[in-house]
Scaffold this motif. Sequence first.
Motif, short mmCIF file in Angstrom:
data_model
loop_
_atom_site.label_atom_id
_atom_site.label_comp_id
_atom_site.label_asym_id
_atom_site.label_seq_id
_atom_site.Cartn_x
_atom_site.Cartn_y
_atom_site.Cartn_z
N ALA A 11 0.83 -1.20 0.00
CA ALA A 11 0.00 0.00 0.00
C ALA A 11 0.87 1.25 0.00
O ALA A 11 1.88 1.32 0.71
N PHE A 12 0.49 2.20 -0.84
CA PHE A 12 1.12 3.52 -0.86
C PHE A 12 0.03 4.52 -0.46
O PHE A 12 -0.78 4.93 -1.29
N GLY A 13 0.01 4.88 0.82
CA GLY A 13 -1.09 5.68 1.30
C GLY A 13 -2.38 4.89 1.20
O GLY A 13 -2.47 3.76 1.68
N GLY A 14 -3.37 5.44 0.53
CA GLY A 14 -4.63 4.73 0.37
C GLY A 14 -4.69 3.86 -0.85
O GLY A 14 -5.70 3.19 -1.09
N PHE A 15 -3.60 3.83 -1.65
CA PHE A 15 -3.58 3.04 -2.88
C PHE A 15 -2.91 1.70 -2.65
O PHE A 15 -1.80 1.63 -2.12
N LYS A 16 -3.59 0.62 -3.05
CA LYS A 16 -3.01 -0.71 -2.93
C LYS A 16 -2.44 -1.16 -4.27
O LYS A 16 -3.18 -1.43 -5.21
N ALA A 17 -1.10 -1.21 -4.34
CA ALA A 17 -0.44 -1.68 -5.57
C ALA A 17 -0.58 -3.18 -5.72
O ALA A 17 -0.67 -3.70 -6.84
N LEU A 18 -0.57 -3.90 -4.60
CA LEU A 18 -0.81 -5.34 -4.58
C LEU A 18 -1.77 -5.63 -3.43
O LEU A 18 -1.66 -5.04 -2.35
N ASP A 19 -2.69 -6.57 -3.67
CA ASP A 19 -3.73 -6.85 -2.69
C ASP A 19 -3.88 -8.36 -2.50
O ASP A 19 -4.48 -9.04 -3.33
N ASP A 20 -3.24 -8.89 -1.44
CA ASP A 20 -3.37 -10.29 -1.06
C ASP A 20 -2.96 -11.23 -2.20
O ASP A 20 -3.68 -12.15 -2.57
N VAL A 21 -1.76 -11.00 -2.75
CA VAL A 21 -1.26 -11.78 -3.89
C VAL A 21 -0.49 -13.01 -3.40
O VAL A 21 0.44 -12.88 -2.59
#
Length: 246
Positions: A11-21
């Motif tokens: 996560a970068f702040g509120g942005f998730k670059a990867l999510d439970d990968v």
Amino acid sequence: MSLELSSISVAFGGFKALDDVTISLNKAEIVGLIGPNGAGKTTCINIITGFQDPTSGTVLLDGQNINTKAPFDIRRRGLARTFQAGRLFTGLDVLDNLAVTGVGLGHSRHRSEEEALRLLTWMGAEHLAELPAAGLPYTDERRVGIVRALMFAPDFLLLDEPAAGMSETEADDLAQIIKRIAEELACGVLLIEHNVGLVLSLSKHVYVLDAGKIIEEGDKAAILGSTAVREAYLGAEHKPENMGDA
């Protein structure tokens, strides 16, 4: 021996670059990772190789957590990568570029040069050894990048867009090299590519990443038959067989 990303999120702040990968790879097999631009593919490689810390989750190399290891330590443990850009030392010739890697791995200059020449010959590229890195054609630069990653027999190789900018003939030649890496060197390969046809032709198992999430995984038939994959790449109106040329 295995390599596994287990429930990785970034996560970068509120942005998730990867999510439970979660992705797994064994030695001597080729696994594909595909997805549209911005899906998070290179972030996955950066997490595995220590260039980026995960917000949560674990990277396991043969069952051992390597989350806190530095990139040079991960490389010495047998996990190598290529980069989208060649990143060669342009002031050196090809042999010196490769020897630098061997020395960095703790080997002597002489032993490193021997290994470099062995691998160049194995790839049919021994003629490149004394050429300056600065003047290499694009395809040769990519080949040298792969040889550099293969120095001293890593257990796993992560290829980041190795066919980018290649012609169909060059991509076919690359496909044969990747097959040989898995079959002859017993090296596990994680192949990250926009050339979906190349990935599907080589990979035992393919993961599809979109907006940081795995939306599909399986063999070629499963990927081509997936509505989610089709929509991520082409829009819902396209038929799955078009994916082979994507």
